[in-house]
Each structure stands twice: as C-alpha cells, then as structure tokens.
Design a protein around this motif. Structure first.
Motif, PDB file in Angstrom:
ATOM      1  N   SER A   1       0.814  -1.215   0.000  1.00 18.52           N
ATOM      2  CA  SER A   1       0.000   0.000   0.000  1.00 18.52           C
ATOM      3  C   SER A   1       0.852   1.271   0.000  1.00 18.52           C
ATOM      4  CB  SER A   1      -0.914   0.036   1.232  1.00 18.52           C
ATOM      5  OG  SER A   1      -1.758  -1.084   1.237  1.00 18.52           O
ATOM      6  N   SER A   2       2.181   1.110   0.110  1.00 16.12           N
ATOM      7  CA  SER A   2       3.040   2.298   0.178  1.00 16.12           C
ATOM      8  C   SER A   2       3.267   2.900  -1.206  1.00 16.12           C
ATOM      9  CB  SER A   2       4.396   1.939   0.787  1.00 16.12           C
ATOM     10  OG  SER A   2       4.216   1.482   2.110  1.00 16.12           O
ATOM     11  N   LEU A   3       3.421   4.208  -1.234  1.00 19.81           N
ATOM     12  CA  LEU A   3       3.510   4.913  -2.518  1.00 19.81           C
ATOM     13  C   LEU A   3       4.906   4.874  -3.127  1.00 19.81           C
ATOM     14  CD1 LEU A   3       1.348   8.108  -1.913  1.00 19.81           C
ATOM     15  CD2 LEU A   3       0.799   6.091  -3.283  1.00 19.81           C
ATOM     16  N   TYR A   4       5.940   4.748  -2.279  1.00 26.20           N
ATOM     17  CA  TYR A   4       7.307   4.805  -2.799  1.00 26.20           C
ATOM     18  C   TYR A   4       7.687   3.516  -3.535  1.00 26.20           C
ATOM     19  CZ  TYR A   4       7.505   2.845   1.886  1.00 26.20           C
ATOM     20  OH  TYR A   4       7.236   2.105   3.008  1.00 26.20           O
TER      21      TYR A   4
ATOM     22  N   LEU B   1       6.762  -1.787  -5.981  1.00 28.57           N
ATOM     23  CA  LEU B   1       7.304  -3.091  -6.381  1.00 28.57           C
ATOM     24  C   LEU B   1       6.462  -4.222  -5.763  1.00 28.57           C
ATOM     25  CD1 LEU B   1       9.763  -3.607  -8.107  1.00 28.57           C
ATOM     26  CD2 LEU B   1      11.099  -3.946  -6.018  1.00 28.57           C
ATOM     27  N   ALA B   2       6.134  -4.037  -4.498  1.00 28.52           N
ATOM     28  CA  ALA B   2       5.305  -5.050  -3.822  1.00 28.52           C
ATOM     29  C   ALA B   2       3.932  -5.115  -4.487  1.00 28.52           C
ATOM     30  CB  ALA B   2       5.162  -4.697  -2.344  1.00 28.52           C
ATOM     31  N   ARG B   3       3.369  -3.977  -4.799  1.00 31.73           N
ATOM     32  CA  ARG B   3       2.041  -3.932  -5.439  1.00 31.73           C
ATOM     33  C   ARG B   3       2.074  -4.637  -6.794  1.00 31.73           C
ATOM     34  NH1 ARG B   3      -3.044  -3.886  -4.612  1.00 31.73           N
ATOM     35  NH2 ARG B   3      -2.711  -2.410  -2.936  1.00 31.73           N
ATOM     36  N   GLU B   4       3.138  -4.340  -7.573  1.00 32.14           N
ATOM     37  CA  GLU B   4       3.258  -4.995  -8.896  1.00 32.14           C
ATOM     38  C   GLU B   4       3.365  -6.505  -8.739  1.00 32.14           C
ATOM     39  OE1 GLU B   4       6.665  -3.403 -10.974  1.00 32.14           O
ATOM     40  OE2 GLU B   4       5.810  -1.389 -10.803  1.00 32.14           O
ATOM     41  N   THR B   5       4.158  -6.926  -7.759  1.00 31.67           N
ATOM     42  CA  THR B   5       4.350  -8.367  -7.541  1.00 31.67           C
ATOM     43  C   THR B   5       3.031  -9.013  -7.131  1.00 31.67           C
ATOM     44  OG1 THR B   5       6.573  -7.827  -6.784  1.00 31.67           O
ATOM     45  CG2 THR B   5       5.817 -10.038  -6.337  1.00 31.67           C
ATOM     46  N   LEU B   6       2.317  -8.335  -6.247  1.00 32.91           N
ATOM     47  CA  LEU B   6       1.024  -8.853  -5.780  1.00 32.91           C
ATOM     48  C   LEU B   6       0.044  -8.966  -6.949  1.00 32.91           C
ATOM     49  CD1 LEU B   6      -0.741  -9.551  -3.229  1.00 32.91           C
ATOM     50  CD2 LEU B   6      -1.441  -7.158  -3.241  1.00 32.91           C
ATOM     51  N   GLU B   7       0.013  -7.921  -7.777  1.00 31.71           N
ATOM     52  CA  GLU B   7      -0.951  -7.936  -8.891  1.00 31.71           C
ATOM     53  C   GLU B   7      -0.573  -8.986  -9.932  1.00 31.71           C
ATOM     54  OE1 GLU B   7      -3.786  -6.746  -8.439  1.00 31.71           O
ATOM     55  OE2 GLU B   7      -3.081  -5.761  -6.620  1.00 31.71           O
ATOM     56  N   GLN B   8       0.735  -9.236 -10.064  1.00 29.85           N
ATOM     57  CA  GLN B   8       1.162 -10.301 -10.984  1.00 29.85           C
ATOM     58  C   GLN B   8       0.688 -11.657 -10.444  1.00 29.85           C
ATOM     59  OE1 GLN B   8       2.874  -9.835 -14.073  1.00 29.85           O
ATOM     60  NE2 GLN B   8       2.020 -11.903 -14.217  1.00 29.85           N
ATOM     61  N   ALA B   9       0.811 -11.832  -9.139  1.00 29.79           N
ATOM     62  CA  ALA B   9       0.348 -13.084  -8.520  1.00 29.79           C
ATOM     63  C   ALA B   9      -1.163 -13.235  -8.736  1.00 29.79           C
ATOM     64  CB  ALA B   9       0.674 -13.090  -7.030  1.00 29.79           C
TER      65      ALA B   9
END
Ligand code: PLP
Length: 396
Positions: free
Chosen positions: A44-47, A52-60
């Motif tokens: 949920s962090s903007l930086y 990177l975490a968001r992209e990884t999560l959405e890829q999963a």
C-alpha cells in the motif's frame, strides 16, 4: 537401513513444491518477476519498494486468475481457506441484510451437511442473525443431487453452499448443475473449492458460481495464504475491517511472497494434472484399492469409485472403512511403520467423535470408527502404495 517415510495425507497439506521453495527461499528469489523479495515494501506504500510489492502482488493475482479463469478484479487474497470461507458466507449474509433489511432480505440458507467446518460453522452462525439454516444431506455415494437441492430451494433462499470436492470422501460435486439450479430461483451459489484446486478443471466462468474459496497449502504453496472469488454483483459486507486493502473487501497488509508462492503452486499443480498427473494418481488409487479389498474382506471403499475416474472423484483420493479397528489405532500404528495417513479431516483428528461427513451420508457410527483417508500426491510412487498395502494389512 531405515526405510523412507511415506506421506499419504496430501489432502491435509501438500509439501511445499520445490519450485515454490526456490522462489521464496532460494538465492534467486523472485527473479522471474524481476524483483528480489528481500526488497519488497508494503503493497500500500507509494514509494518504489511499495510499488514493487504492489506490482508483484498484482502479478500473482493475474497468474491465479488465469488458472481459475476468472477476472483478477474479482479475486481477493487472504490468510487461507478458513478465512475465505467465513468471509464469503458471513459477508454475503450481512450484505443481504444491509441491502434489503431483515424484512425484505431472503433469510433462508442451504448448506451441504458435509461441508468443511469452515463453511458449515459459518453458515450455522447465521442463525444468530435470524437466518434459517438448512442442511442438505448428501446421498450414500457422497453427492448432493440436483433433486435434493431442487426440493430444498425456496423463494426466500439467499444462498446455497456446496463444496467442489469433498475433503474426506473425495467425491466431486456437479457444481455447474447445482449453481444453475440455485440461480433459477434467484439464490446465490458459494463453493468451497479448496480440495479441487489444481486437481480438477476449475473454470469459474463455466461453473457459474458467485463465490468460491481456495487455500495455498493444499497444493504445495506456502501456509497461511488463501483467496476468494466474489462476483462484483453480489451484495457483500466484509467481516474483517481495517485499512481497506484488497479493494476494501479484506483489510490487512497483504502477504506478497505468500501470494506469489500460492499463484505459482496453482500454476504448477494445474499444469501437472493437465499433463497426466491426474491419470497417474488415479491409476495408483485404483490399484491401491483393488489390492487392499482383494487381500482383506475387512476393507472397503467408503463410496464407489469408477476405475480411472478423474473428474467425479479426486484422482489421488481414497477413503476406506476398515472393520474391527479404530481410525486412531490405525493412524498411530501406521505412523510407527513410517506412513502418514489420516482418519478424516486434519482439523478433526483430535476428535473421537465419528466424522460429521460420514454421518451425513448415512454411514453407521460403528463403520465410521474405522475410517481411513489416504491421499496421494506428486511424490507418491507405485512402491509407496505397495508398501502401504503391506503395512495396513500387517496391522489388521
Ligand atoms: N475447506 C476444505 C475443503 C478443506 O479441506 C480445508 C482444509 O482442511 C479448508 C477449507 C480450510 O483451509 P485452511 O487450512 O487453508 O484454512
């Protein structure tokens, strides 16, 4: 020399797949996603680390949605099958109450009597909210028939819950048929697909379900991760409140490595079964059953299994009734001999009561005390099964 231990309880939990272990713990962790798991921030962090975490999560999420053939927008990560089931059953009931009010809402809920406790107890808890909860009894073959659902459905039925694959018996239900029937009266259809994921063709679009739940550790993914599918059109009120993650339906910081490992396990398990692993396990299952019943007239299959069947019975799943010996005794003796099997659902193994699943199908208490569940997996070999046959016969 000590002989190798044989794990035959994949329905309780499947050992972590080596590829998932490598992804999460290996030196090249996350390499296939171009990111090191070590550098992930909060999704949920903007930086940058958060993005990177968001992209990884959405890829999963995309990967898992592709396996399930559903929209990634309707797929939500959570902590496992139990949370997913409770979230769906309770969230749908609360959603209906909020949208229609107690006087206008449909207040009747149908739940298969052999559901896993995650669904069953969530459904029964709805009585406290004023819902009438009715249990659908399976037939002696471990199936909820279209006829039994048809006669139980009412104009005020809000939802019907029937699982895809029964976790003790291994029987697969006609989810598409049951869901269509429920829909014909305006009821919603929820299916616990925990035991079917990876092992059965699981095309949510074809099934026509409104909601479904999944668990990672049953298919060689990490523990503590699960997911639920929920159609956008279903009135729903989340049960876990907080920061509004997972598009406001399941608050709590997402387990990004867990989701990644879960999605990979789902991809690998589904691909392996499509490529013949299901047929291989069914052959082992059939031989195991044939060898056991030929050798001892005290052993029988709890439900009929057509040889080679990989669609209406889980390919690697065998549930036996053994006369004259109790489940616990068999499990402990087999454990000493090097085999891990169970008497029923893993969460019920500490209970001496006969399983609610067996009771629901009309099996007598006496017969149910000798229940034994053997569930095969990717590492199970012909030799494992032959050794198991000898071991079981030796303790009778
Ligand atoms: N539903 C079914 C059919 C299961 O077999 C299980 C696990 O035993 C669950 C739900 C619960 O899943 P989890 O262990 O991820 O909470």
């Amino acid at each position: 020399m000590m002989s190798k231990r044989v794990f035959l309880d994949y329905a309780a939990t499947a050992p972590l797949l080596p590829e998932v272990h490598e992804l999460l713990c290996g030196a090249s962790s996350g390499a296939s996603f171009g990111a090191s798991l070590l550098g992930l921030g909060n999704a949920s962090s903007l930086y940058r680390e958060g993005r990177l975490a968001r992209e990884t999560l959405e890829q999963a999420r995309l990967n898992l949605a592709e396996v399930l053939r559903c929209s990634p927008q309707e797929l939500y990560f959570c902590s496992g099958g139990t949370e997913a089931a409770g979230t769906l059953v309770e969230g749908i009931a609360h959603g209906a109450l909020e949208k229609f009010g107690k006087n206008q809402a449909r207040m009747h809920v149908l739940c298969a009597a052999f559901e896993h406790h995650a669904v069953l107890n969530s459904a029964l808890s709805l009585k406290r909210l004023g819902f009438e909860v009715e249990l659908l009894r399976p037939n002696r073959e471990g199936r909820i028939t279209l006829e039994s659902l048809e006669s139980a459905l009412r104009p005020d039925t809000l939802m019907v819950a029937v699982m895809l694959a029964q976790n003790e018996l291994g029987t697969v239900q006609d989810i598409a048929g049951l869901a269509a029937l429920a829909h014909s009266t305006g009821a919603l259809f929820v299916s616990d697909c925990v035991q079917g994921l990876g092992k059965l063709p699981l095309y949510l679009a074809d099934f026509g379900v409104d909601a479904a739940c999944f668990s990672s550790h049953k298919i060689g993914g990490p523990f503590g991760v699960g997911a639920f599918f929920l159609r956008h059109s279903v009135p729903f009120l989340p049960r876990q409140l907080g920061g509004g993650q997972e598009r406001k339906l399941r608050s709590g910081t997402q387990d990004v490595p867990g989701a990644l490992g879960f999605a990979l396990a789902a991809q690998l398990e589904t691909a392996a079964f499509a490529a013949g692993e299901g047929a291989r396990q069914a052959l082992l299952r059939d031989k195991l059953l044939a060898d056991l019943v030929t050798a001892s007239n005290r052993i029988r299959s709890t439900v009929p299994i057509a040889a080679g069947n990989i669609t209406s019975h889980l390919p690697g799943h065998l549930h036996l009734l053994v006369q004259g010996i109790e489940s616990q005794t068999m499990i402990l003796k087999l454990d000493e001999l090097g085999f891990a099997v169970s008497g029923g659902a893993a969460c019920s193994t500490n209970s001496l009561d006969p399983s609610h699943v067996l009771m629901s199908t009309g099996i007598s208490k006496d017969d149910a005390y000798g229940a034994l569940r053997i569930s095969l997996g990717r590492n199970t070999t012909v030799e494992d099964c032959s050794r198991f046959t000898k071991a079981l016969l030796s303790i009778l």
